[in-house]
Design a protein around this motif. Structure first.
Motif, mmCIF file in Angstrom:
data_model
loop_
_atom_site.group_PDB
_atom_site.id
_atom_site.type_symbol
_atom_site.label_atom_id
_atom_site.label_comp_id
_atom_site.label_asym_id
_atom_site.label_seq_id
_atom_site.Cartn_x
_atom_site.Cartn_y
_atom_site.Cartn_z
ATOM 1 N N LYS A 297 -4.422 -32.951 14.551
ATOM 2 C CA LYS A 297 -3.045 -32.494 14.284
ATOM 3 C C LYS A 297 -2.243 -33.523 13.877
ATOM 4 O O LYS A 297 -2.042 -34.492 14.457
ATOM 5 N N TRP A 298 -1.473 -33.486 12.994
ATOM 6 C CA TRP A 298 -0.524 -34.298 12.325
ATOM 7 C C TRP A 298 0.823 -33.819 11.874
ATOM 8 O O TRP A 298 0.924 -32.724 11.543
ATOM 9 N N SER A 299 1.761 -34.705 11.771
ATOM 10 C CA SER A 299 3.302 -34.406 11.312
ATOM 11 C C SER A 299 3.182 -35.184 10.100
ATOM 12 O O SER A 299 2.195 -35.926 9.869
ATOM 13 N N GLU A 323 4.175 -29.829 10.182
ATOM 14 C CA GLU A 323 2.972 -30.180 10.955
ATOM 15 C C GLU A 323 1.477 -29.448 10.217
ATOM 16 O O GLU A 323 2.062 -28.241 9.832
ATOM 17 N N PHE A 324 0.527 -29.897 10.339
ATOM 18 C CA PHE A 324 -0.674 -29.204 9.970
ATOM 19 C C PHE A 324 -1.822 -29.569 11.049
ATOM 20 O O PHE A 324 -1.860 -30.647 11.528
ATOM 21 N N THR A 340 -0.689 -24.853 8.019
ATOM 22 C CA THR A 340 0.632 -25.830 7.888
ATOM 23 C C THR A 340 1.904 -25.121 8.567
ATOM 24 O O THR A 340 2.148 -23.811 8.143
ATOM 25 N N LYS A 341 2.655 -25.714 9.324
ATOM 26 C CA LYS A 341 3.872 -25.235 9.779
ATOM 27 C C LYS A 341 4.918 -26.152 9.323
ATOM 28 O O LYS A 341 5.309 -27.048 9.498
ATOM 29 N N PRO A 342 5.496 -25.427 8.044
ATOM 30 C CA PRO A 342 6.657 -26.287 7.559
ATOM 31 C C PRO A 342 8.093 -26.433 8.584
ATOM 32 O O PRO A 342 8.085 -25.517 9.370
ATOM 33 N N LYS A 343 8.521 -27.423 8.356
ATOM 34 C CA LYS A 343 9.816 -27.539 9.302
ATOM 35 C C LYS A 343 11.121 -28.025 8.494
ATOM 36 O O LYS A 343 12.159 -27.772 9.232
ATOM 37 N N TYR A 344 10.871 -28.485 7.512
ATOM 38 C CA TYR A 344 12.182 -28.709 6.655
ATOM 39 C C TYR A 344 12.021 -28.895 5.260
ATOM 40 O O TYR A 344 10.842 -29.026 4.755
ATOM 41 N N PHE A 345 13.173 -28.569 4.464
ATOM 42 C CA PHE A 345 13.088 -28.784 3.032
ATOM 43 C C PHE A 345 14.374 -29.091 2.613
ATOM 44 O O PHE A 345 15.315 -28.321 2.699
ATOM 45 N N THR A 380 -1.929 -21.325 4.815
ATOM 46 C CA THR A 380 -3.102 -21.654 5.164
ATOM 47 C C THR A 380 -3.580 -22.220 3.742
ATOM 48 O O THR A 380 -3.366 -21.618 2.915
ATOM 49 N N SER A 381 -4.261 -23.268 3.913
ATOM 50 C CA SER A 381 -4.945 -24.068 2.671
ATOM 51 C C SER A 381 -6.604 -24.489 3.202
ATOM 52 O O SER A 381 -6.675 -24.361 4.111
#
Length: 437
Positions: A297-299, A323-324, A340-345, A380-381
């Motif tokens: 698990k990574w940010s 994070e993914f 993948t869990k997006p947190k900001y853009f 998902t990728s």
């Protein structure tokens, strides 16, 4: 034997299309849409048998009348009908049901003729149970259930095929629809690959209405030369423009030196993607940094750059992060699954600043993918191919994209290279000491 078929005289399809089965005529307003023999017969047959799923064999028999043809001809006819019916998304009017056939979505039906003289419909008794309605309800329930089952499972079902030619080129075709494999293989030489090439590796995917092509030059080991890796994504209407645009757009080669610049940190990987939208080629560079959180698990954070019109500079446009997590997968032909869990853009510069800097705005394909980050929507990728310094990822929203970092084992990407080390379904990069595992 009584004839139980139902002939529908007039139906409404999609957005504003009317089809008259008695005349086999398709209208859009007052404009008559030209259909060839196979298109007319297949469209009418699908309508007459709606909402039943019609098999490919039936459609081939009705469309070509005892001629021996391949399923590719049927697929091309269905594809042409979808274009003429202006499907904005695949399946909007004609739905593919994997391994079964096709069904058509009739949004409104006008009076029908029933050709079964043995059926008598009566309303003499309002209290009499209506078995016809019950049958319709039951059939509708099963059709909806089958459709939902297909939809749920379509997300994790992929088909692939590998082929080779005499010039040492390798082609890997990837689709969510088995019919598309024959189409991709038949038409790639015409639209996607040039007539004169050798020693290349191609990944060619068709997902919904998008095409994505990743390619590279092979090294002596038969894998990729990292600096030659490219990925291009475009929609179905840009198919014929793919190679002419890529071949004639020589200025984009100037951006390769920018892409190959190694003045970045060791924990950063680079993704270089091209998009064809509106007949124009749009280069896009992403630099991504990772920070390990826990096992697998990574940010991450990434900065996306667009090249200016002079092809002399990449300018930061937006950054995003989240994070993914890496998972094992049984979905062929992939090596691993990435959630993948997006947190900001956030945008770095405004639209006006983009225009002043001579930078094209992100197109529809990129914006669709960016919206998953703006809405913080999980996606998902997959890892489809990898070698020590290069990883090819695939997403049904974005297509193929390379993660390129020489000496990747010295960075936080090392576990991506080593995860499921002996798993290589496509068989392009066999690992030593894995044969007995």
């Amino acid at each position: 034997m009584p004839n139980n078929s139902v002939t529908t005289n007039t139906v409404k399809l999609g957005k504003g299309f009317i089809f008259y089965c008695s005349k086999k005529q398709l209208l859009n307003g007052r404009h008559c849409i030209e259909l060839n023999h196979a298109e007319r017969e297949i469209l009418c047959y699908l309508i007459q048998h709606s909402p039943r799923v019609v098999s490919k064999k039936e459609l081939i028999n009705i469309g070509w009348n005892q001629k021996e043809i391949s399923s590719t001809s049927l697929f091309q006819t269905i594809r042409t009908l979808r274009i003429k019916l202006k499907e904005e998304e695949k399946g909007q009017v004609i739905e593919t049901v994997p391994r079964l056939g096709y069904m058509i979505k009739v949004t409104a039906i006008e009076p029908v003729n029933l050709h079964n003289e043995n059926i008598i419909i009566t309303n003499k008794s309002k209290n009499k149970f209506n078995y016809t309605h019950l049958t319709v309800v039951i059939l509708t329930f099963f059709i909806i259930s089958a459709f939902l089952y297909t939809f749920v499972n379509k997300e994790t079902s992929y088909y692939h095929k590998i082929s080779y030619d005499h010039d040492n080129n390798t082609f890997i075709y990837l689709t969510q629809n088995e019919d598309d494999l024959d189409f991709l293989q038949s038409y790639s030489k015409t639209y996607i690959t040039p007539t004169e090439m050798d020693n290349k590796l191609f990944f060619i995917a068709k997902i919904d209405k998008y095409y994505s092509v990743a390619f590279c030059d092979k090294n002596q080991q038969g894998t990729c030369i990292p600096s030659s890796s490219r990925a291009v994504t475009f929609d179905q209407f840009e198919l014929e423009l793919f190679w002419p645009i890529l071949s004639s757009h020589t200025n984009y080669i100037q951006t390769i030196s920018l892409f190959n610049d190694e003045n970045i940190s060791s924990t950063t990987a680079k993704t270089y993607n091209l998009y064809i939208e509106g007949g124009k080629l749009s280069p896009n560079l992403v630099q991504s940094s990772l920070q390990k959180i826990s096992n697998l698990k990574w940010s991450f954070s990434s900065v996306s750059y667009k090249v200016n019109n002079e092809k002399t500079e990449f300018i930061p446009v937006y950054f995003k992060g989240g994070e993914f997590t890496l998972f094992k997968t049984d979905t062929a032909p992939f090596i691993a699954e990435i959630s993948t869990k997006p947190k900001y853009f956030n945008w770095v510069i405004s639209e006006n600043e983009l225009e002043r800097s001579g930078i094209s705005k992100p197109g529809k394909i990129q914006n669709n993918f960016n919206s998953t980050f703006e809405k913080q929507k999980k996606h998902t990728s997959y890892i489809v191919f990898r070698q020590q310094e290069l990883i090819l990822w695939f997403s049904k929203d974005l297509g193929f994209y390379w993660f390129n970092k020489d000496k990747i084992e010295n960075s936080n990407f090392s576990e991506l290279s080593n995860f499921e080390k002996c798993k290589d379904i496509i068989g392009l990069n066999p690992q030593p000491n894995c044969e007995n595992n």
